[in-house]
Enzyme design. Sequence first.
Site, short mmCIF file in Angstrom:
data_model
loop_
_atom_site.label_atom_id
_atom_site.label_comp_id
_atom_site.label_asym_id
_atom_site.label_seq_id
_atom_site.Cartn_x
_atom_site.Cartn_y
_atom_site.Cartn_z
N ASP A 1 -0.34 5.20 0.73
CA ASP A 1 -0.65 6.23 1.74
C ASP A 1 -0.69 5.63 3.16
O ASP A 1 -1.43 4.69 3.42
CB ASP A 1 -1.99 6.90 1.45
CG ASP A 1 -1.93 7.75 0.19
OD1 ASP A 1 -0.82 7.99 -0.32
OD2 ASP A 1 -3.00 8.18 -0.29
N ASP B 1 0.86 -1.18 0.00
CA ASP B 1 0.00 0.00 0.00
C ASP B 1 0.91 1.24 0.00
O ASP B 1 2.09 1.16 0.35
CB ASP B 1 -0.87 -0.03 1.26
CG ASP B 1 -1.67 1.24 1.45
OD1 ASP B 1 -2.36 1.66 0.51
OD2 ASP B 1 -1.59 1.84 2.56
N ASP C 1 -1.85 -0.47 5.99
CA ASP C 1 -2.14 0.15 7.29
C ASP C 1 -3.63 0.23 7.62
O ASP C 1 -3.98 0.65 8.72
CB ASP C 1 -1.55 1.58 7.35
CG ASP C 1 -2.28 2.54 6.43
OD1 ASP C 1 -2.52 2.17 5.25
OD2 ASP C 1 -2.65 3.63 6.88
MG LIG Z 1 -3.08 3.25 3.45
#
Ligand SMILES: [Mg+2]
Length: 287
Positions: free
Chosen positions: A25, A23, A229
Site C-alpha cells: 500500500d 511494501d 513508503d
Molecule cells: Mg505502505
Amino acid sequence: MTDNQELHPSDTHPQPRLLIVTDLDGTLLDHHSYSFSAALPALARAAAAAIPVIPNTSKTRAELLALRRALGNDDPFVVENGSAICLPAAFRPQLDSTRSDSDGLIELRLGVELERIHTVLAPLRERFDFSCFSDWTLEELIAHTGLSPAAAQAARERRYSEALLWRDDAGARASFIARLDSAGLHALQGGRFLSVLGAEADKGRALQRLRELYRQRWGSVPCVIALGDSGNDVAMLEAADIAVVIANPHHPPPTVAAPEVIYSRQPGPAGWNETIQALLDRLGVPG
Ligand SMILES: [Mg+2]
C-alpha cells in the site's frame, strides 16, 4: 590470466543476484486505487531477469493470494507485518518443515497466534478506548476501510495480528504500547490503523530470513533492494542493501539509515517503476 581479463574484475567477482522486497500500500500499489499498473514495466523487467519480487506487507495471506494471482507472481511473500513468510514448495530443501498447506505453500511463522494477542488485549479494553477489525461486522469493516466486500473479507482473515482503530489520546496510546511491550507484543502504526503483533514479527527480520534462505538456495548472498513508503517499513528498509523510499503525498518520508537510500520523485507504483528501472539500468540488468 591475460591482461584483458585483469581489466574485468567483475569476471572474477560476479555481481550478486538481486532480490526485490516491497511494501504494497502506497508503494507497489496506489494509495487510493490499489492499482499497480504504473509499475508493470519494471515488474516485467524483473520477471524477465528472474529477479524475485517479494511482497512484505501488513496484508493477510488471503489478501496476498488474490493479489499475486493478479500480479502473476509466484515468489515468496511476507504477511501481517513480518508475522509469517509464505514460501513455495521449492524452498523445502532449505527448511526443516516437510509440511505444506492446502495451497502448496510452506508458512514460516515469526509472530504469535491471534488468540494470544486477544488474551492480552481483553483486559486493556477496560482502560483504553479502541476497536478492532475482529469486533466489526463485514459492513462496518467496509465502511472503515473503503475495501470491496471480497477484499474486506480477505482482510479479516488475520492469523497473527490485530488491526485496531485508536480512539484514545496520545498519552494513553503510549501507556497502551508499554503494556503490549511487557506482554511480548508490539504495535506498529500503518496508515489509519494500529497493528498489534508478536514482538519478534517485523518486516526487517523477515527480510533477513529471506536473504538467508536465498543465500542457501543460490549459494551466494543476494543484494537486497527494499521499497517502502512509511514508518512501518523502516526496519525492512534498514535491513536492505539498497533502500528505496517511495514518496507519499500524505506524509513526509521516513528517516532511513541503510548503506544506500534512494528517494523516488513520484509516489506509489509510478515511483516504484521509476526507481527500479534506474537501479536495474545501473546494475546492468537487460531492459
Ligand atoms: Mg505502505
